[in-house]
Design a protein around this motif. Structure first.
Motif, PDB file in Angstrom:
ATOM      1  N   GLY A 187       0.809  -1.215   0.000  1.00 12.39           N
ATOM      2  CA  GLY A 187       0.000   0.000   0.000  1.00 12.39           C
ATOM      3  C   GLY A 187       0.839   1.260   0.000  1.00 12.39           C
ATOM      4  O   GLY A 187       2.032   1.234   0.294  1.00 12.39           O
ATOM      5  N   HIS A 188       0.220   2.365  -0.384  1.00  8.48           N
ATOM      6  CA  HIS A 188       0.880   3.678  -0.402  1.00  8.48           C
ATOM      7  C   HIS A 188       2.191   3.615  -1.205  1.00  8.48           C
ATOM      8  O   HIS A 188       3.251   4.018  -0.726  1.00  8.48           O
ATOM      9  CB  HIS A 188       1.152   4.167   1.028  1.00  8.48           C
ATOM     10  CG  HIS A 188      -0.092   4.433   1.820  1.00  8.48           C
ATOM     11  ND1 HIS A 188      -0.794   5.618   1.742  1.00  8.48           N
ATOM     12  CD2 HIS A 188      -0.778   3.638   2.686  1.00  8.48           C
ATOM     13  CE1 HIS A 188      -1.849   5.552   2.545  1.00  8.48           C
ATOM     14  NE2 HIS A 188      -1.858   4.367   3.123  1.00  8.48           N
ATOM     15  N   ILE A 189       2.103   3.133  -2.423  1.00 11.37           N
ATOM     16  CA  ILE A 189       3.320   2.964  -3.230  1.00 11.37           C
ATOM     17  C   ILE A 189       3.588   4.153  -4.139  1.00 11.37           C
ATOM     18  O   ILE A 189       4.541   4.126  -4.921  1.00 11.37           O
ATOM     19  CB  ILE A 189       3.254   1.663  -4.063  1.00 11.37           C
ATOM     20  CG1 ILE A 189       2.145   1.737  -5.122  1.00 11.37           C
ATOM     21  CG2 ILE A 189       3.042   0.448  -3.158  1.00 11.37           C
ATOM     22  CD1 ILE A 189       2.178   0.594  -6.120  1.00 11.37           C
ATOM     23  N   GLU A 190       2.771   5.208  -4.054  1.00 11.95           N
ATOM     24  CA  GLU A 190       3.018   6.403  -4.859  1.00 11.95           C
ATOM     25  C   GLU A 190       4.338   7.041  -4.433  1.00 11.95           C
ATOM     26  O   GLU A 190       4.760   6.897  -3.289  1.00 11.95           O
ATOM     27  CB  GLU A 190       1.870   7.405  -4.733  1.00 11.95           C
ATOM     28  CG  GLU A 190       1.629   7.949  -3.343  1.00 11.95           C
ATOM     29  CD  GLU A 190       0.736   7.079  -2.488  1.00 11.95           C
ATOM     30  OE1 GLU A 190       0.407   7.516  -1.360  1.00 11.95           O
ATOM     31  OE2 GLU A 190       0.382   5.955  -2.904  1.00 11.95           O
ATOM     32  N   ASP A 191       4.992   7.730  -5.366  1.00  8.17           N
ATOM     33  CA  ASP A 191       6.318   8.279  -5.113  1.00  8.17           C
ATOM     34  C   ASP A 191       6.310   9.491  -4.179  1.00  8.17           C
ATOM     35  O   ASP A 191       7.369   9.907  -3.704  1.00  8.17           O
ATOM     36  CB  ASP A 191       6.984   8.676  -6.434  1.00  8.17           C
ATOM     37  CG  ASP A 191       7.310   7.470  -7.295  1.00  8.17           C
ATOM     38  OD1 ASP A 191       7.354   6.352  -6.758  1.00  8.17           O
ATOM     39  OD2 ASP A 191       7.505   7.651  -8.515  1.00  8.17           O
ATOM     40  N   HIS A 192       5.151  10.093  -3.956  1.00  2.00           N
ATOM     41  CA  HIS A 192       5.081  11.282  -3.113  1.00  2.00           C
ATOM     42  C   HIS A 192       3.824  11.204  -2.249  1.00  2.00           C
ATOM     43  O   HIS A 192       2.754  10.866  -2.751  1.00  2.00           O
ATOM     44  CB  HIS A 192       5.050  12.554  -3.971  1.00  2.00           C
ATOM     45  CG  HIS A 192       5.357  13.801  -3.218  1.00  2.00           C
ATOM     46  ND1 HIS A 192       4.434  14.423  -2.403  1.00  2.00           N
ATOM     47  CD2 HIS A 192       6.491  14.544  -3.134  1.00  2.00           C
ATOM     48  CE1 HIS A 192       4.982  15.503  -1.858  1.00  2.00           C
ATOM     49  NE2 HIS A 192       6.220  15.598  -2.285  1.00  2.00           N
ATOM     50  N   PRO A 193       3.915  11.509  -0.961  1.00  4.40           N
ATOM     51  CA  PRO A 193       2.753  11.358  -0.068  1.00  4.40           C
ATOM     52  C   PRO A 193       1.611  12.321  -0.363  1.00  4.40           C
ATOM     53  O   PRO A 193       0.471  12.071   0.036  1.00  4.40           O
ATOM     54  CB  PRO A 193       3.342  11.604   1.328  1.00  4.40           C
ATOM     55  CG  PRO A 193       4.574  12.422   1.087  1.00  4.40           C
ATOM     56  CD  PRO A 193       5.124  11.929  -0.218  1.00  4.40           C
ATOM     57  N   ASP A 194       1.905  13.442  -1.036  1.00  2.00           N
ATOM     58  CA  ASP A 194       0.861  14.429  -1.333  1.00  2.00           C
ATOM     59  C   ASP A 194       0.270  14.228  -2.724  1.00  2.00           C
ATOM     60  O   ASP A 194      -0.179  15.171  -3.379  1.00  2.00           O
ATOM     61  CB  ASP A 194       1.417  15.852  -1.211  1.00  2.00           C
ATOM     62  CG  ASP A 194       1.836  16.171   0.211  1.00  2.00           C
ATOM     63  OD1 ASP A 194       1.132  15.707   1.132  1.00  2.00           O
ATOM     64  OD2 ASP A 194       2.850  16.859   0.399  1.00  2.00           O
ATOM     65  N   ASN A 195       0.242  12.998  -3.187  1.00  2.00           N
ATOM     66  CA  ASN A 195      -0.290  12.685  -4.507  1.00  2.00           C
ATOM     67  C   ASN A 195      -1.786  13.005  -4.583  1.00  2.00           C
ATOM     68  O   ASN A 195      -2.567  12.589  -3.738  1.00  2.00           O
ATOM     69  CB  ASN A 195      -0.061  11.197  -4.796  1.00  2.00           C
ATOM     70  CG  ASN A 195      -0.333  10.831  -6.232  1.00  2.00           C
ATOM     71  OD1 ASN A 195      -0.220  11.657  -7.134  1.00  2.00           O
ATOM     72  ND2 ASN A 195      -0.706   9.579  -6.466  1.00  2.00           N
ATOM     73  N   ALA A 196      -2.175  13.764  -5.608  1.00  2.00           N
ATOM     74  CA  ALA A 196      -3.588  14.117  -5.793  1.00  2.00           C
ATOM     75  C   ALA A 196      -3.845  14.311  -7.283  1.00  2.00           C
ATOM     76  O   ALA A 196      -2.931  14.597  -8.064  1.00  2.00           O
ATOM     77  CB  ALA A 196      -3.935  15.389  -5.023  1.00  2.00           C
TER      78      ALA A 196
END
Length: 278
Positions: A165-174
């Motif tokens: 989970g949460h594998i996006e490169d940046h935590p503020d992905n929107a």
């Protein structure tokens, strides 16, 4: 009840639409491809369509912007920003055994670092939506080593496990979504007035774009986004997408548009609408 076409089922478009529309009576019409989302509105099968057009990590979704310009004449009626949490989904097992990862190209781009670090040998396969990737993993049940990148909802929909989970490169992905269609949607929630323009310069010469930007600067109109896209007429010829922090009817916007017209610019209003945050 409003009929809303979206990529789906089990996509972030679907998830964000439910969140944004809230108590507004609506029926979501799932579509496999973004072209189908647009065509559902054009044909009258849907009243409005949900289109993802920009992401924090990947920037604009060029294909979707090009559809708005070249393929349909559907005004933007609203926009909102929705946080995106990416998951690696598939059948339970070690990540080392994964040989193919399927997802939408924008989703794959948001997880480059994870793919490089954790799945360096896996082949990346682009498909029409995040949900389509999950569906294919389920349909190819006899094959091993398959995974998709998508939402937790798509994992639940297709009976798959969340492998990471949460594998996006940046935590503020929107992602920024727009609602397109011939009729406005009345919402009670507050928003910021915004107008999207498509500007074509009369000719290519030094200072041509500067002239356009100077009009807005003199009128003290705030531009919140500008982006070029090819006109498809000849190489080096571009449209300019310009988002303005103002409603179309409020001064000095009419004066600014009149001045652009006097410069010989072609201006198409893509929509004047309310913009909503997360």
């Amino acid at each position: 009840m409003k009929r809303i076409s979206v990529l789906g089922p089990g996509t972030f478009s679907e998830e964000s639409a439910h969140h944004f529309l809230g108590a507004v009576p609506h029926q979501l019409i799932p579509c496999k491809l973004i072209a189908d989302v647009f065509q559902a509105v054009v044909s009258g099968r849907a009243d409005l369509g949900v289109i993802p057009i920009e992401n924090t990590l990947e920037g604009s979704v060029s294909q979707h912007l090009d559809w708005l310009v070249h393929e349909v004449d559907l005004p933007i009626q609203a926009e909102w920003v929705y946080p995106i949490t990416m998951n690696l989904i598939g059948r339970a097992g070690p990540l080392e055994g994964i040989r193919e990862v399927l997802s939408h190209p924008v989703a794959l781009g948001q997880c480059r670092e994870f793919l490089r670090a954790r799945l360096p040998r896996a082949e990346v396969i682009p498909v029409g939506s995040t949900s389509e990737g999950a569906r294919q993993v389920r349909e190819r049940a006899s094959e091993t080593g398959l995974a998709a990148i998508g939402s937790a909802a798509s994992a639940a929909l297709y009976g798959l496990d969340i492998l990471a989970g949460h594998i996006e490169d940046h935590p503020d992905n929107a992602t920024r979504f727009v609602l397109v269609g011939p009729e406005p949607l009345v919402l009670s929630r507050p928003g910021r007035s915004k107008t999207s323009l498509l500007v074509t310069l009369p000719a290519d010469f030094p200072g041509a774009l500067h002239q356009v930007l100077s009009v807005f600067a003199r009128k003290q109109v705030n531009l919140v986004r500008i982006e070029s896209r090819p006109t498809r007429k000849r190489l080096g010829n571009y449209f300019f997408f310009i988002d303005v922090d103002s409603p179309l009817s409020a001064q000095p916007m009419p004066e600014a548009l009149a001045e652009l017209d006097s410069l010989g610019c072609s201006v198409r209003v893509l929509g004047s609408y309310l913009s909503h945050g997360v």
